[in-house]
Design a protein around this motif. Structure first.
Motif, mmCIF file in Angstrom:
data_model
loop_
_atom_site.group_PDB
_atom_site.id
_atom_site.type_symbol
_atom_site.label_atom_id
_atom_site.label_comp_id
_atom_site.label_asym_id
_atom_site.label_seq_id
_atom_site.Cartn_x
_atom_site.Cartn_y
_atom_site.Cartn_z
ATOM 1 N N THR A 63 0.692 -1.327 0.221
ATOM 2 C CA THR A 63 0.046 -0.196 0.039
ATOM 3 C C THR A 63 0.839 1.079 -0.039
ATOM 4 N N SER A 64 1.718 1.210 0.892
ATOM 5 C CA SER A 64 2.610 2.507 0.873
ATOM 6 C C SER A 64 3.429 2.574 -0.260
ATOM 7 N N TRP A 65 3.977 1.372 -0.858
ATOM 8 C CA TRP A 65 4.612 1.386 -2.229
ATOM 9 C C TRP A 65 4.137 2.094 -3.230
ATOM 10 N N VAL A 66 2.676 1.563 -3.416
ATOM 11 C CA VAL A 66 1.868 2.019 -4.503
ATOM 12 C C VAL A 66 1.709 3.510 -4.444
ATOM 13 N N ILE A 67 1.244 4.182 -3.134
ATOM 14 C CA ILE A 67 1.220 5.681 -3.072
ATOM 15 C C ILE A 67 2.576 6.369 -3.153
ATOM 16 N N ASP A 68 3.695 5.575 -2.890
ATOM 17 C CA ASP A 68 5.073 6.387 -3.255
ATOM 18 C C ASP A 68 5.335 6.411 -4.661
ATOM 19 N N GLN A 69 4.818 5.161 -5.654
ATOM 20 C CA GLN A 69 5.140 5.129 -6.953
ATOM 21 C C GLN A 69 4.157 6.045 -7.687
ATOM 22 N N LEU A 70 2.850 6.217 -7.268
ATOM 23 C CA LEU A 70 2.037 7.245 -8.102
ATOM 24 C C LEU A 70 2.476 8.627 -7.798
ATOM 25 N N ARG A 71 2.954 8.970 -6.676
ATOM 26 C CA ARG A 71 3.407 10.236 -6.107
ATOM 27 C C ARG A 71 4.401 10.848 -6.826
ATOM 28 N N ARG A 72 5.695 9.846 -7.264
ATOM 29 C CA ARG A 72 6.882 10.149 -7.783
ATOM 30 C C ARG A 72 6.865 9.948 -9.108
ATOM 31 N N ALA A 73 5.993 9.401 -10.041
ATOM 32 C CA ALA A 73 5.953 9.149 -11.345
ATOM 33 C C ALA A 73 5.587 10.434 -12.012
ATOM 34 N N GLU A 74 6.357 10.854 -13.221
ATOM 35 C CA GLU A 74 5.897 11.802 -13.926
ATOM 36 C C GLU A 74 5.027 11.522 -15.009
ATOM 37 N N PHE A 75 4.649 10.088 -15.058
ATOM 38 C CA PHE A 75 3.731 9.861 -16.172
ATOM 39 C C PHE A 75 3.353 8.381 -15.288
ATOM 40 N N VAL A 76 1.881 8.192 -15.350
ATOM 41 C CA VAL A 76 1.690 6.690 -15.487
ATOM 42 C C VAL A 76 1.073 6.285 -16.635
ATOM 43 N N LEU A 77 1.595 4.865 -16.805
ATOM 44 C CA LEU A 77 1.107 3.968 -17.943
ATOM 45 C C LEU A 77 0.184 3.332 -17.702
ATOM 46 N N ALA A 78 -1.222 3.489 -18.187
ATOM 47 C CA ALA A 78 -2.368 2.705 -17.776
ATOM 48 C C ALA A 78 -2.571 1.619 -18.703
ATOM 49 N N ILE A 79 -2.068 0.262 -18.581
ATOM 50 C CA ILE A 79 -2.157 -0.623 -19.564
ATOM 51 C C ILE A 79 -3.802 -1.361 -19.686
ATOM 52 N N ALA A 80 -4.301 -1.250 -21.005
ATOM 53 C CA ALA A 80 -5.560 -1.401 -21.034
ATOM 54 C C ALA A 80 -5.730 -3.050 -21.009
ATOM 55 N N SER A 81 -6.817 -3.643 -20.403
ATOM 56 C CA SER A 81 -7.262 -5.153 -20.273
ATOM 57 C C SER A 81 -8.491 -5.087 -19.773
ATOM 58 N N PRO A 82 -9.369 -6.169 -20.141
ATOM 59 C CA PRO A 82 -10.800 -6.068 -19.479
ATOM 60 C C PRO A 82 -10.838 -6.015 -17.944
ATOM 61 N N HIS A 83 -9.911 -6.638 -17.142
ATOM 62 C CA HIS A 83 -9.918 -6.696 -15.837
ATOM 63 C C HIS A 83 -9.380 -5.176 -15.340
ATOM 64 N N TYR A 84 -8.697 -4.510 -16.074
ATOM 65 C CA TYR A 84 -8.049 -3.217 -15.641
ATOM 66 C C TYR A 84 -9.220 -2.429 -15.659
ATOM 67 N N LYS A 85 -9.996 -2.300 -16.761
ATOM 68 C CA LYS A 85 -11.081 -1.486 -16.975
ATOM 69 C C LYS A 85 -12.139 -1.652 -15.737
ATOM 70 N N HIS A 86 -12.469 -2.950 -15.729
ATOM 71 C CA HIS A 86 -13.453 -2.948 -14.533
ATOM 72 C C HIS A 86 -12.649 -2.372 -13.093
ATOM 73 N N MET A 87 -11.674 -2.774 -13.025
ATOM 74 C CA MET A 87 -11.042 -2.440 -11.510
ATOM 75 C C MET A 87 -10.735 -0.774 -11.341
ATOM 76 N N VAL A 88 -10.267 -0.153 -12.490
ATOM 77 C CA VAL A 88 -10.121 1.161 -12.379
ATOM 78 C C VAL A 88 -11.380 1.990 -12.424
ATOM 79 N N ASP A 89 -12.483 1.476 -12.844
ATOM 80 C CA ASP A 89 -13.775 2.166 -13.039
ATOM 81 C C ASP A 89 -14.497 1.717 -12.088
ATOM 82 N N GLY A 90 -13.982 0.851 -10.694
ATOM 83 C CA GLY A 90 -14.618 0.946 -9.647
ATOM 84 C C GLY A 90 -15.803 -0.044 -9.551
#
Length: 481
Positions: free
Chosen positions: A64-91
């Protein structure tokens, strides 16, 4: 520098690497592998500072701490499209294995709601081979905003993505000329007036047009090299250029501009003629040689025009030389050696015509996205030996001013080995006493390392033949375990 801002100032030149976080869902083992290969390609081929969760499993972590740190430090986030990823990010689901993935998706939604314009520039939807835009999360607006389709893992295949990460357009906007309204009483026509320019000449000038053989070329300024002769009677120039007219191809221009006729000028002009004749004789013998377009003589200027290998986007091997101290992995080493092995076979064909290149450097070799390496030109093949010829630090001992001057195929063997040494270690060999290459490139196969060390011998008689060196560079089966 803020997140999502440009990180490379000059297109086509090396710059700071943007830090990115690769966000994805574990749809399947095959999808996981495709994501790993994509992230690895970005690091080892495109120079992108990509970060992926599976590379951080070396110890027990608070994910949990690692994800927060990565999203905070990243200049860009590459969101890799897939069926499961779509359901996950859309909540739409919370059944994803690992609560950190659920948090990651929630933070992406929260960042979009907090700062939509900034996060739209920062979060880049990626569609890998086998997937489609319909798998992009709806909150990322994949149909109304830009998304990046990766057709293949080559630099050309991710060109649009690299342009977004660098903050540079693929095509530069042309200059706006003054607007001149129509005069009263004439048909209403909008006309543009170009600033007055002088008529192009055959002389190669940076960022200017040159007219050679009734064809016009735009000279790339960052590639122009000009060298006056020792007595000032001539100047030799070479540059990459774009032909302004069908077929609009990129070319390589080598030119001798004579101020008066002297034996030295005649020899320089004859060298271009010999190079043209050699390339004509070699055409079809090997795909690693340039193709002659024409040799033009006009008003004391001789210019050899050859097609730029591949396409306008192909760069030189110098773009792939690692930084000093950079660790080069085994996969990249094998790919580099394979390209140089092919180059060695090309040089062996040249030697069969009783000619030698004698000017091998990373900047003078063209490297394709698939790893192949070919010649930009024939170097010094059209010229007789001159003391001190060649380019440091790749110059062979027999080319030095106080040497015997007995150059030949063994000279190309030494130079190819020096180039290989440089591209696998990050620095050229010591011209006096080269340190064995395996001390700096531990991923190098033993047979290739031994051949490189032998080829750098001061005594030409102790160097292997070109075909032996090429075979050793191409053999990647003997890694030390």
């Amino acid at each position: 520098m803020g997140k999502g801002q440009a990180v490379v100032k000059e297109p086509g030149t090396a710059g700071p690497s943007p830090r990115i976080f690769v966000s994805y869902a574990r749809d399947s083992a095959e999808h996981d592998r495709a994501v790993r290969e994509f992230a690895t390609f970005l690091r080892v081929e495109a120079g992108i500072d990509a970060h992926l969760d599976v590379w951080y499993t070396d110890q027990r972590r608070d994910w949990t701490s690692w994800v927060i740190d990565q999203l905070r430090r990243a200049e860009f986030v590459l969101a890799i499209a897939s069926p499961h990823y779509k359901h996950m990010v859309d909540g739409r689901t919370h059944s994803v294995a690992g609560s950190a993935k659920v948090l990651e998706a929630a933070m992406i939604r929260d960042n979009l709601a907090r700062a939509l314009p900034e996060e739209t520039r920062r979060i880049l939807p990626i569609v890998l081979p086998g997937h489609d835009a319909g798998e992009i999360p709806e909150c990322l607006c994949g149909h109304s905003t830009t998304h990046y389709v990766v057709e293949e893992l080559t630099l050309a295949g991710v060109r649009n993505l690299l342009a977004a990460l660098a903050g540079t357009p693929l095509y530069e906007m042309p200059p706006l000329v003054p607007f001149v309204p129509p005069e009263p009483g004439v048909d209403p026509v909008v006309v543009g007036v170009r600033p007055a320019t002088s008529r192009p000449t055959a002389i190669l000038t940076a960022e200017a047009e040159a007219e050679i053989g009734r064809k016009r070329y735009l000279v790339h300024g960052d590639t122009l090299e000009a060298r006056p002769d020792h007595d000032g009677t001539a100047t030799t120039r070479q540059a990459r250029a774009l032909r302004l007219g069908p077929p609009h191809e990129h070319v390589w221009l080598r030119q001798v501009d004579a101020r008066r006729d002297t034996p030295a000028v005649q020899a320089a002009s004859a060298a271009l003629t010999r190079e043209r004749d050699l390339l004509d004789a070699l055409r079809g013998k090997d795909s690693g040689f340039p193709v002659v377009r024409e040799l033009v003589r006009e008003n004391g200027v001789v210019t050899l025009v050859t097609a730029w290998p591949g396409s306008g986007s192909s760069g030189t091997l110098a773009d792939f030389v690692p930084q000093r101290g950079e660790v080069v992995d085994a996969w990249r080493t094998r790919r580099t050696l394979s390209g140089l092995a092919g180059l060695g076979r090309t040089l062996n064909v040249l030697h069969g015509r009783h000619a030698t290149h004698r000017l091998l450097t990373p900047a003078g070799l063209i490297r394709f996205d698939d790893g192949r390496v070919v010649l930009r030109d024939l170097g010094l093949a059209g010229t007789d030996y001159r003391p001190g010829e060649g380019a440091m630090p790749y110059q062979a001992p027999e080319q030095r001013v106080r040497s015997s001057g007995r150059v030949g195929p063994w000279t190309d063997v030494h130079q190819l080995a020096a180039v290989a040494y440089h591209v696998v270690t990050g620095f050229p060999p010591d011209p006096a006493v080269p340190v064995p290459v395996r001390q700096f490139a531990t991923a190098l196969p033993e047979r290739a390392a031994s051949a490189i060390d032998a080829a750098l011998a001061t005594d030409p008689a102790r160097r292997p033949a070109m075909r032996v060196l090429a075979s050793a560079l191409g053999d990647t089966s003997d890694h030390r375990r």
